[in-house]
Design a protein around this motif. Structure first.
Motif, PDB file in Angstrom:
ATOM      1  N   GLN A  84       6.890 -25.649  50.262  1.00  0.00           N
ATOM      2  CA  GLN A  84       6.536 -24.294  49.860  1.00  0.00           C
ATOM      3  C   GLN A  84       5.137 -23.906  50.306  1.00  0.00           C
ATOM      4  N   GLY A  85       4.459 -24.818  50.993  1.00  0.00           N
ATOM      5  CA  GLY A  85       3.144 -24.498  51.526  1.00  0.00           C
ATOM      6  C   GLY A  85       3.198 -23.871  52.902  1.00  0.00           C
ATOM      7  N   ILE A  86       4.398 -23.815  53.498  1.00  0.00           N
ATOM      8  CA  ILE A  86       4.550 -23.202  54.814  1.00  0.00           C
ATOM      9  C   ILE A  86       5.704 -22.207  54.769  1.00  0.00           C
ATOM     10  N   SER A  87       5.839 -21.432  55.837  1.00  0.00           N
ATOM     11  CA  SER A  87       6.837 -20.345  55.837  1.00  0.00           C
ATOM     12  C   SER A  87       7.892 -20.533  56.904  1.00  0.00           C
ATOM     13  N   ILE A  88       8.386 -21.756  57.045  1.00  0.00           N
ATOM     14  CA  ILE A  88       9.538 -22.022  57.896  1.00  0.00           C
ATOM     15  C   ILE A  88      10.560 -22.799  57.070  1.00  0.00           C
ATOM     16  N   PRO A  89      11.841 -22.706  57.410  1.00  0.00           N
ATOM     17  CA  PRO A  89      12.849 -23.474  56.664  1.00  0.00           C
ATOM     18  C   PRO A  89      12.589 -24.975  56.795  1.00  0.00           C
ATOM     19  N   VAL A  90      12.770 -25.703  55.686  1.00  0.00           N
ATOM     20  CA  VAL A  90      12.529 -27.151  55.659  1.00  0.00           C
ATOM     21  C   VAL A  90      13.724 -27.850  55.018  1.00  0.00           C
ATOM     22  N   TYR A  91      14.290 -28.818  55.743  1.00  0.00           N
ATOM     23  CA  TYR A  91      15.372 -29.643  55.201  1.00  0.00           C
ATOM     24  C   TYR A  91      14.793 -30.907  54.565  1.00  0.00           C
ATOM     25  N   ALA A  92      15.376 -31.323  53.460  1.00  0.00           N
ATOM     26  CA  ALA A  92      15.012 -32.586  52.823  1.00  0.00           C
ATOM     27  C   ALA A  92      15.787 -33.718  53.490  1.00  0.00           C
ATOM     28  N   LEU A  93      15.084 -34.793  53.846  1.00  0.00           N
ATOM     29  CA  LEU A  93      15.694 -35.953  54.492  1.00  0.00           C
ATOM     30  C   LEU A  93      15.241 -37.220  53.779  1.00  0.00           C
ATOM     31  N   GLY A  94      16.157 -38.185  53.682  1.00  0.00           N
ATOM     32  CA  GLY A  94      15.835 -39.456  53.048  1.00  0.00           C
ATOM     33  C   GLY A  94      16.587 -39.611  51.748  1.00  0.00           C
ATOM     34  N   GLY A  95      17.674 -40.401  51.772  1.00  0.00           N
ATOM     35  CA  GLY A  95      18.460 -40.607  50.567  1.00  0.00           C
ATOM     36  C   GLY A  95      19.320 -39.420  50.185  1.00  0.00           C
ATOM     37  N   MET A  96      19.583 -38.520  51.135  1.00  0.00           N
ATOM     38  CA  MET A  96      20.315 -37.298  50.818  1.00  0.00           C
ATOM     39  C   MET A  96      21.829 -37.513  50.812  1.00  0.00           C
ATOM     40  N   ALA A  97      22.501 -36.741  49.974  1.00  0.00           N
ATOM     41  CA  ALA A  97      23.960 -36.692  49.878  1.00  0.00           C
ATOM     42  C   ALA A  97      24.327 -35.273  49.483  1.00  0.00           C
ATOM     43  N   PRO A  98      25.579 -34.864  49.709  1.00  0.00           N
ATOM     44  CA  PRO A  98      25.968 -33.481  49.409  1.00  0.00           C
ATOM     45  C   PRO A  98      25.657 -33.025  47.988  1.00  0.00           C
ATOM     46  N   ASP A  99      25.708 -33.938  47.011  1.00  0.00           N
ATOM     47  CA  ASP A  99      25.464 -33.507  45.638  1.00  0.00           C
ATOM     48  C   ASP A  99      23.990 -33.218  45.347  1.00  0.00           C
ATOM     49  N   LEU A 100      23.112 -33.412  46.336  1.00  0.00           N
ATOM     50  CA  LEU A 100      21.690 -33.109  46.175  1.00  0.00           C
ATOM     51  C   LEU A 100      21.306 -31.772  46.804  1.00  0.00           C
ATOM     52  N   LEU A 101      22.290 -31.067  47.313  1.00  0.00           N
ATOM     53  CA  LEU A 101      22.023 -29.804  47.986  1.00  0.00           C
ATOM     54  C   LEU A 101      21.349 -28.800  47.060  1.00  0.00           C
ATOM     55  N   GLU A 102      21.891 -28.634  45.876  1.00  0.00           N
ATOM     56  CA  GLU A 102      21.321 -27.665  44.936  1.00  0.00           C
ATOM     57  C   GLU A 102      19.903 -28.055  44.528  1.00  0.00           C
ATOM     58  N   GLN A 103      19.654 -29.339  44.411  1.00  0.00           N
ATOM     59  CA  GLN A 103      18.310 -29.805  44.069  1.00  0.00           C
ATOM     60  C   GLN A 103      17.319 -29.411  45.165  1.00  0.00           C
ATOM     61  N   SER A 104      17.724 -29.530  46.421  1.00  0.00           N
ATOM     62  CA  SER A 104      16.860 -29.127  47.530  1.00  0.00           C
ATOM     63  C   SER A 104      16.535 -27.642  47.448  1.00  0.00           C
ATOM     64  N   TRP A 105      17.539 -26.825  47.169  1.00  0.00           N
ATOM     65  CA  TRP A 105      17.288 -25.380  47.039  1.00  0.00           C
ATOM     66  C   TRP A 105      16.268 -25.097  45.942  1.00  0.00           C
ATOM     67  N   LYS A 106      16.430 -25.759  44.814  1.00  0.00           N
ATOM     68  CA  LYS A 106      15.524 -25.517  43.686  1.00  0.00           C
ATOM     69  C   LYS A 106      14.092 -25.902  44.023  1.00  0.00           C
ATOM     70  N   GLN A 107      13.928 -26.859  44.929  1.00  0.00           N
ATOM     71  CA  GLN A 107      12.598 -27.329  45.288  1.00  0.00           C
ATOM     72  C   GLN A 107      12.042 -26.615  46.520  1.00  0.00           C
ATOM     73  N   GLY A 108      12.716 -25.546  46.943  1.00  0.00           N
ATOM     74  CA  GLY A 108      12.196 -24.758  48.053  1.00  0.00           C
ATOM     75  C   GLY A 108      12.736 -25.142  49.411  1.00  0.00           C
ATOM     76  N   GLY A 109      13.750 -26.003  49.465  1.00  0.00           N
ATOM     77  CA  GLY A 109      14.293 -26.464  50.734  1.00  0.00           C
ATOM     78  C   GLY A 109      15.381 -25.566  51.283  1.00  0.00           C
ATOM     79  N   GLN A 110      15.564 -25.640  52.602  1.00  0.00           N
ATOM     80  CA  GLN A 110      16.681 -24.963  53.252  1.00  0.00           C
ATOM     81  C   GLN A 110      17.997 -25.637  52.880  1.00  0.00           C
ATOM     82  N   GLY A 111      17.912 -26.946  52.654  1.00  0.00           N
ATOM     83  CA  GLY A 111      19.092 -27.734  52.334  1.00  0.00           C
ATOM     84  C   GLY A 111      18.791 -29.194  52.566  1.00  0.00           C
ATOM     85  N   ILE A 112      19.790 -29.937  53.010  1.00  0.00           N
ATOM     86  CA  ILE A 112      19.625 -31.376  53.200  1.00  0.00           C
ATOM     87  C   ILE A 112      19.944 -31.769  54.638  1.00  0.00           C
ATOM     88  N   ALA A 113      19.311 -32.843  55.073  1.00  0.00           N
ATOM     89  CA  ALA A 113      19.606 -33.473  56.358  1.00  0.00           C
ATOM     90  C   ALA A 113      19.884 -34.938  56.094  1.00  0.00           C
TER      91      ALA A 113
END
Length: 329
Positions: free
Chosen positions: A290-319
């Motif tokens: 959230q310190g920058i203004s480009i979409p950011v994917y979360a990577l590392g230990g990700m699975a489909p059920d963490l998608l909503e968590q990424s959104w809540k934390q300001g992420g574009q989604g998961i990688a």
């Protein structure tokens, strides 16, 4: 999250800061609603995503619901965070808290007399919009999941079958990242993977040299941290989607400065491939993304059920690799 009232803009300047909640309404035909600003307003005459300023102490989502009811006469039923954008104009700094709105009650109408228009997502870049809205267009253009191929594989036929399985499940953005192949074999497989992606309307980014990416017809290039930090601008990457791997604030700032389309930030959670790496955690991911203004994917230990968590934390989604790559044949 409620609105803060800093005396200075995020870049440390003394500009007044305006917090805005904006709604990206998207319908079943994947058209997005735009509203035109009045001629006598800031950025007057331009088209924007509907919304307005947060009131003191107001929650972002509450402000979104209030503004869309006041401006459009609708009641928001389903919305999730899309992207947080900070933009500095000559006279002010604007922080956009943008929400993707997929369900509402009522028919949107310009209750304040503002013209409205439903536009296909692909046509949005051709409309005159405030500069602060441009990162939102990037976020809309990208899916919420970014698949990275395993760096090694047993045999070509199996690799392509598993890739097809991923595409069958809806993957539309892929990073082709393989190591240890002879140059000729690497190029042949990259061409095959790219053709397969195109059959499904998916986009493939090559993690490798720009020359090879253009040779195999890749839709973009994914930069590793070394390539990112050596880059001065986007010259040479015209017409390509550009992603970058980042691990800290400095690398994210570099990604934004050179104009990449999105970043992948890691490691958010522990991973088997990098067990000794320093973990960001979701709090660290949120602070950095959230310190920058480009979409950011979360990577590392990700699975489909963490998608909503990424959104809540300001992420574009998961990688991901292991959590997203099909294991069956």
């Amino acid at each position: 999250m409620s609105r803060s009232t800093p005396n200075t803009a995020p870049d440390g300047s003394s500009l007044p800061v305006v917090h805005v909640a904006a709604g990206v309404l998207i319908d079943m035909q994947e058209k997005v609603l735009l509203a035109r600003r009045s001629a006598d307003s800031h950025q007057g005459g331009l088209w924007e995503f509907p919304g307005g300023k947060l009131e003191p102490g107001e929650q972002n989502r509450d402000a979104l619901c209030r503004e869309l009811e006041e401006e459009l006469g609708i009641q928001v039923r389903r919305a999730r965070p899309l992207i947080r954008v900070t933009h500095r104009y000559p006279d002010r700094a604007v922080i956009l808290h943008t929400w993707l709105v997929t369900s509402w009650e009522g028919d949107p109408r310009g209750r304040e007399g503002q013209p409205l228009s439903w536009m296909p997502v692909a046509e949005l870049p051709h409309w005159p919009m405030p500069a602060a809205d441009i990162p939102i267009l990037r976020a809309l253009d990208l899916p919420d999941t970014y698949l990275i191929t395993p760096p090694g594989f047993k045999e070509t036929a199996l690799f392509l079958r598993q890739l097809q399985q991923a595409l069958d499940k809806g993957i539309s953005l892929l990073q082709f990242r393989l190591f240890g192949l002879p140059a000729s074999g690497h190029e042949v497989l990259a061409r095959q993977a790219c053709r397969l992606c195109e059959e499904y309307g998916a986009r493939m980014l090559l993690n490798g040299p720009l020359k090879l990416a253009r040779a195999v017809g890749a839709h973009g290039v994914h930069l590793d941290r070394r390539s990112l930090m050596a880059l001065n601008d986007r010259n040479g990457y015209e017409g390509l989607l550009l992603g970058a791997s980042c691990h800290d604030a400095l690398e994210l700032e570099q990604a934004q400065a050179v104009g990449v389309d999105f970043a992948v930030l890691s490691p958010v959670l522990p991973t088997l491939s990098h067990p000794d790496a320093e973990i960001l955690g979701w709090e660290g991911f949120s602070q950095l993304s959230q310190g920058i203004s480009i979409p950011v994917y979360a990577l590392g230990g990700m699975a489909p059920d963490l998608l909503e968590q990424s959104w809540k934390q300001g992420g574009q989604g998961i990688a991901g690799i292991r959590g997203l790559w099909p294991s069956s044949v």
